[in-house]
Design a protein around this motif. Structure first.
Motif, PDB file in Angstrom:
ATOM      1  N   PRO A  75      -9.171  -5.713  -3.494  1.00  0.00           N
ATOM      2  CA  PRO A  75      -8.272  -5.222  -2.433  1.00  0.00           C
ATOM      3  C   PRO A  75      -7.730  -3.820  -2.728  1.00  0.00           C
ATOM      4  CG  PRO A  75      -7.737  -7.494  -3.006  1.00  0.00           C
ATOM      5  CD  PRO A  75      -8.691  -7.007  -4.042  1.00  0.00           C
ATOM      6  N   VAL A  76      -7.555  -3.523  -4.005  1.00  0.00           N
ATOM      7  CA  VAL A  76      -7.071  -2.185  -4.389  1.00  0.00           C
ATOM      8  C   VAL A  76      -8.165  -1.151  -4.142  1.00  0.00           C
ATOM      9  CG1 VAL A  76      -6.322  -0.754  -6.333  1.00  0.00           C
ATOM     10  CG2 VAL A  76      -5.438  -3.094  -6.070  1.00  0.00           C
ATOM     11  N   ALA A  77      -9.397  -1.497  -4.501  1.00  0.00           N
ATOM     12  CA  ALA A  77     -10.511  -0.581  -4.255  1.00  0.00           C
ATOM     13  C   ALA A  77     -10.703  -0.326  -2.765  1.00  0.00           C
ATOM     14  CB  ALA A  77     -11.794  -1.148  -4.874  1.00  0.00           C
ATOM     15  N   GLU A  78     -10.446  -1.356  -1.941  1.00  0.00           N
ATOM     16  CA  GLU A  78     -10.506  -1.180  -0.480  1.00  0.00           C
ATOM     17  C   GLU A  78      -9.494  -0.130  -0.027  1.00  0.00           C
ATOM     18  OE1 GLU A  78     -12.517  -2.382   1.684  1.00  0.00           O
ATOM     19  OE2 GLU A  78     -13.395  -4.227   0.886  1.00  0.00           O
ATOM     20  N   ILE A  79      -8.326  -0.139  -0.631  1.00  0.00           N
ATOM     21  CA  ILE A  79      -7.312   0.875  -0.295  1.00  0.00           C
ATOM     22  C   ILE A  79      -7.788   2.257  -0.728  1.00  0.00           C
ATOM     23  CG2 ILE A  79      -4.951   1.661  -0.777  1.00  0.00           C
ATOM     24  CD1 ILE A  79      -4.168  -1.297  -1.075  1.00  0.00           C
ATOM     25  N   PHE A  80      -8.421   2.318  -1.902  1.00  0.00           N
ATOM     26  CA  PHE A  80      -8.926   3.607  -2.386  1.00  0.00           C
ATOM     27  C   PHE A  80      -9.873   4.244  -1.365  1.00  0.00           C
ATOM     28  CE2 PHE A  80      -8.504   2.330  -7.142  1.00  0.00           C
ATOM     29  CZ  PHE A  80      -7.139   2.562  -7.079  1.00  0.00           C
ATOM     30  N   LEU A  81     -10.674   3.411  -0.677  1.00  0.00           N
ATOM     31  CA  LEU A  81     -11.647   3.933   0.276  1.00  0.00           C
ATOM     32  C   LEU A  81     -11.004   4.782   1.362  1.00  0.00           C
ATOM     33  CD1 LEU A  81     -13.998   0.824   0.784  1.00  0.00           C
ATOM     34  CD2 LEU A  81     -14.407   2.858  -0.627  1.00  0.00           C
ATOM     35  N   LYS A  82      -9.745   4.477   1.689  1.00  0.00           N
ATOM     36  CA  LYS A  82      -9.062   5.198   2.763  1.00  0.00           C
ATOM     37  C   LYS A  82      -8.745   6.640   2.379  1.00  0.00           C
ATOM     38  CE  LYS A  82      -6.718   1.010   4.398  1.00  0.00           C
ATOM     39  NZ  LYS A  82      -5.395   0.410   4.710  1.00  0.00           N
ATOM     40  N   TYR A  83      -8.613   6.892   1.079  1.00  0.00           N
ATOM     41  CA  TYR A  83      -8.146   8.203   0.628  1.00  0.00           C
ATOM     42  C   TYR A  83      -9.174   8.936  -0.233  1.00  0.00           C
ATOM     43  CZ  TYR A  83      -3.781   5.879   1.908  1.00  0.00           C
ATOM     44  OH  TYR A  83      -2.797   5.196   2.572  1.00  0.00           O
ATOM     45  N   ALA A  84     -10.339   8.337  -0.447  1.00  0.00           N
ATOM     46  CA  ALA A  84     -11.309   8.896  -1.392  1.00  0.00           C
ATOM     47  C   ALA A  84     -12.093  10.064  -0.805  1.00  0.00           C
ATOM     48  CB  ALA A  84     -12.268   7.798  -1.844  1.00  0.00           C
ATOM     49  N   SER A  85     -12.397  11.017  -1.668  1.00  0.00           N
ATOM     50  CA  SER A  85     -13.311  12.104  -1.308  1.00  0.00           C
ATOM     51  C   SER A  85     -14.743  11.602  -1.475  1.00  0.00           C
ATOM     52  CB  SER A  85     -13.071  13.299  -2.224  1.00  0.00           C
ATOM     53  OG  SER A  85     -13.430  12.964  -3.561  1.00  0.00           O
ATOM     54  N   GLY A  86     -15.727  12.445  -1.095  1.00  0.00           N
ATOM     55  CA  GLY A  86     -17.122  12.051  -1.225  1.00  0.00           C
ATOM     56  C   GLY A  86     -17.501  11.711  -2.656  1.00  0.00           C
ATOM     57  N   TYR A  87     -17.061  12.544  -3.597  1.00  0.00           N
ATOM     58  CA  TYR A  87     -17.374  12.306  -5.004  1.00  0.00           C
ATOM     59  C   TYR A  87     -16.745  11.001  -5.488  1.00  0.00           C
ATOM     60  CZ  TYR A  87     -17.271  12.826 -10.070  1.00  0.00           C
ATOM     61  OH  TYR A  87     -17.397  12.608 -11.413  1.00  0.00           O
ATOM     62  N   GLU A 100       0.835  -1.198   0.000  1.00  0.00           N
ATOM     63  CA  GLU A 100       0.000   0.000   0.000  1.00  0.00           C
ATOM     64  C   GLU A 100       0.870   1.248   0.000  1.00  0.00           C
ATOM     65  OE1 GLU A 100      -3.130   2.362   2.891  1.00  0.00           O
ATOM     66  OE2 GLU A 100      -3.144   0.156   2.913  1.00  0.00           O
ATOM     67  N   GLU A 101       0.711   2.067  -1.014  1.00  0.00           N
ATOM     68  CA  GLU A 101       1.415   3.346  -1.115  1.00  0.00           C
ATOM     69  C   GLU A 101       0.375   4.419  -1.418  1.00  0.00           C
ATOM     70  OE1 GLU A 101       4.470   3.991  -0.551  1.00  0.00           O
ATOM     71  OE2 GLU A 101       5.664   2.179  -0.861  1.00  0.00           O
ATOM     72  N   LYS A 102       0.356   5.457  -0.601  1.00  0.00           N
ATOM     73  CA  LYS A 102      -0.639   6.515  -0.760  1.00  0.00           C
ATOM     74  C   LYS A 102      -0.576   7.141  -2.147  1.00  0.00           C
ATOM     75  CE  LYS A 102      -2.139  10.934   1.207  1.00  0.00           C
ATOM     76  NZ  LYS A 102      -1.892  11.955   2.256  1.00  0.00           N
ATOM     77  N   GLU A 103       0.642   7.352  -2.664  1.00  0.00           N
ATOM     78  CA  GLU A 103       0.783   8.019  -3.961  1.00  0.00           C
ATOM     79  C   GLU A 103       0.126   7.221  -5.078  1.00  0.00           C
ATOM     80  OE1 GLU A 103       3.076   7.568  -1.780  1.00  0.00           O
ATOM     81  OE2 GLU A 103       4.150   9.430  -1.366  1.00  0.00           O
ATOM     82  N   PHE A 104       0.267   5.893  -5.033  1.00  0.00           N
ATOM     83  CA  PHE A 104      -0.376   5.065  -6.057  1.00  0.00           C
ATOM     84  C   PHE A 104      -1.898   5.074  -5.879  1.00  0.00           C
ATOM     85  CE2 PHE A 104       3.800   2.680  -6.301  1.00  0.00           C
ATOM     86  CZ  PHE A 104       4.128   3.186  -7.549  1.00  0.00           C
ATOM     87  N   ALA A 105      -2.356   5.081  -4.630  1.00  0.00           N
ATOM     88  CA  ALA A 105      -3.806   5.129  -4.375  1.00  0.00           C
ATOM     89  C   ALA A 105      -4.396   6.420  -4.925  1.00  0.00           C
ATOM     90  CB  ALA A 105      -4.074   5.007  -2.884  1.00  0.00           C
TER      91      ALA A 105
END
Length: 477
Positions: free
Chosen positions: A338-350, A315-320
């Motif tokens: 699993p990648v989409a799960e990581i996206f959830l940590k950094y995603a905005s509302g939109y 998991e790397e924030k920059e790649f997410a």
């Protein structure tokens, strides 16, 4: 073809010494003049030596001059009558000199000599004008040339190949022709197994920048696994660019030229590099920033493949964040769960709405679900949100009622008149923390803050009961 390279060649270089014997004339000493006179006067006497020695004995006796005069006699007795007469006339006596200081280098394979920083064709020992070259004008009695050293140690030479593929070697400031066969025999190549190189070996060269291929340069081509061949040429993948290497063979000599090709704005190169790294599973060996830079010049689909691969590894924030940017650009499908799960940590509302559109089966937290359009949620999630909202609103209502009741009754101010203890202190602290903040933004705080305020409000209610009892007791007293 025109090429200039520096090569190590094993050419024979003979160091030769010129030895010259000649007479020079010096002012005769009195002793030399005397003995020369003696020799001249006894020249026609058949008993020349006996007469001369008797004379020397008469004038010197048994003293040290006797031997001295006899030595001079032995040196000059073979002078001719003409030489002796000249000595008598001008007092100049011939003296034998041996000159061994002159040396030159002879290159047998090139058939040239180097003397006094000049190049001469052939071996100087065969020159009739050798005495003139060494600038000895006196009468030479004997001259010989001998080899004092035959040096076959390899040395660096500047070598050129002209358009007719003639080979020339630089000696001093001149370029001299060398036979192709001799050149190839004299090459000293520090080169191991050229078969390690699976690319094309060209048979011609153009331009500058060519170097001799040696073990070090060959090893550098395979410093790690990140290289490939394109149109027969070697491409080594680096963090900021690719290093292209072309190898040619001329006259038995392997040479190479390198070109550094930046990734910037080079779509073709970036695609080939990404394809290779993904296929060989070595993309993780590049720096994170380098991978992100490459992704700028490839298609979104290929970039998605890289992001999926990298985030599954680590998991790397920059790649997410880069993946979320791709989602915003319309690439919604094709993400590994699993990648989409990581996206959830950094995603905005939109972005959460877009992720949900792609996959409704992720482990969504309630804090994420409430940011997604209610109408797009499946029933299970919709019910969670409705229940959550109702619960939140109930908590807000409780907080407002408790703080409103305390404010209406004026308990916050009245409690200041009570004797200070743990109860009054805690009551005052909670009033200060909660009542003002509630008025400022109860509807906008986070769930965590809201839950904390709700807990504080419940505790504040319990304390308010105790405060009211204390006030009642004080009033009775």
């Amino acid at each position: 073809m025109s090429l200039q390279v520096s090569l190590k060649l094993k050419l024979s270089k003979q160091i030769k010494k010129i030895k010259v014997k000649y007479n020079t004339f010096e002012k005769a000493t009195y002793d030399e003049y005397l003995i020369c006179s003696l020799v001249l006067r006894t020249l026609d006497n058949s008993n020349q030596d006996r007469v001369a020695f008797e004379y020397i004995d008469d004038i010197t006796g048994d003293g040290s001059l006797n031997k001295h005069f006899r030595n001079i006699y032995a040196r000059v007795k073979n002078f001719s009558k003409e030489q002796l007469s000249k000595i008598m006339a001008n007092s100049m006596i011939p003296t034998l000199k041996i000159d061994e200081k002159n040396r030159y280098e002879f290159y047998p394979q090139l058939n040239v000599s180097v003397f006094n920083k000049k190049i001469y064709q052939g071996d100087l020992s065969e020159y009739d004008t050798l005495s003139q070259l060494i600038m000895i004008n006196e009468e030479i009695i004997d001259m010989s040339v001998e080899t004092v050293k035959d040096d076959t140690k390899p040395e660096q030479y500047s070598v050129t190949f002209d358009e007719e593929e003639n080979i020339k070697i630089r000696i001093l400031n001149d370029y001299l022709f060398i036979n192709n066969e001799i050149f190839e025999e004299s090459l000293c190549l520090d080169l191991g197994n050229i078969n390690l190189y699976q690319g094309k070996i060209h048979d011609n060269v153009d331009g500058s920048g060519w170097r001799v291929l040696n073990n070090s340069a060959l090893k550098n081509l395979f410093a790690n696994r990140n290289y490939y061949y394109d149109n027969g040429d070697h491409f080594f993948i680096r963090n900021d660019s690719a290093r292209k290497t072309i190898i040619s063979k001329v006259h038995g000599l392997y040479i190479y030229r390198e070109e550094i090709i930046p990734y910037q704005n080079n779509v073709v190169l970036c695609n080939k590099v990404i394809d290779f790294l993904l296929e060989n599973k070595t993309i993780g060996e590049l720096k994170l920033k380098s991978v992100l830079f490459l992704l700028k010049y490839v298609s979104d689909i290929k970039a998605q493949e890289v992001i999926n691969y990298m985030l599954l590894k680590k998991e790397e924030k920059e790649f997410a964040l880069y993946g979320l940017d791709l989602i915003e650009r319309g690439l919604i499908d094709g993400w590994d769960a699993p990648v989409a799960e990581i996206f959830l940590k950094y995603a905005s509302g939109y972005q959460l709405n877009l992720i949900y559109q792609a996959n409704t089966e992720l482990n969504y937290k309630i804090e994420q679900l409430i940011k997604i359009d209610l109408d797009s949620l499946k029933l299970e999630h919709k019910m969670q949100v409705i229940k959550y909202n109702a619960d939140v609103e109930a908590k807000r209502k409780t907080i407002r009622e408790i703080t409103g009741d305390i404010t209406t009754k004026g308990l916050r101010e009245k409690a200041k008149d009570l004797e200070s203890d743990e109860t009054t202190k805690k009551f005052s602290k909670l009033c200060n923390r909660l009542i003002g903040h509630v008025n400022e933004g109860l509807d906008d705080v986070s769930l965590t803050t809201l839950e904390q305020w709700h807990s504080d409000a419940l505790e504040l209610k319990e304390l308010s009961i105790l405060i009211q009892r204390k006030l009642k007791n004080d009033y009775k007293a």
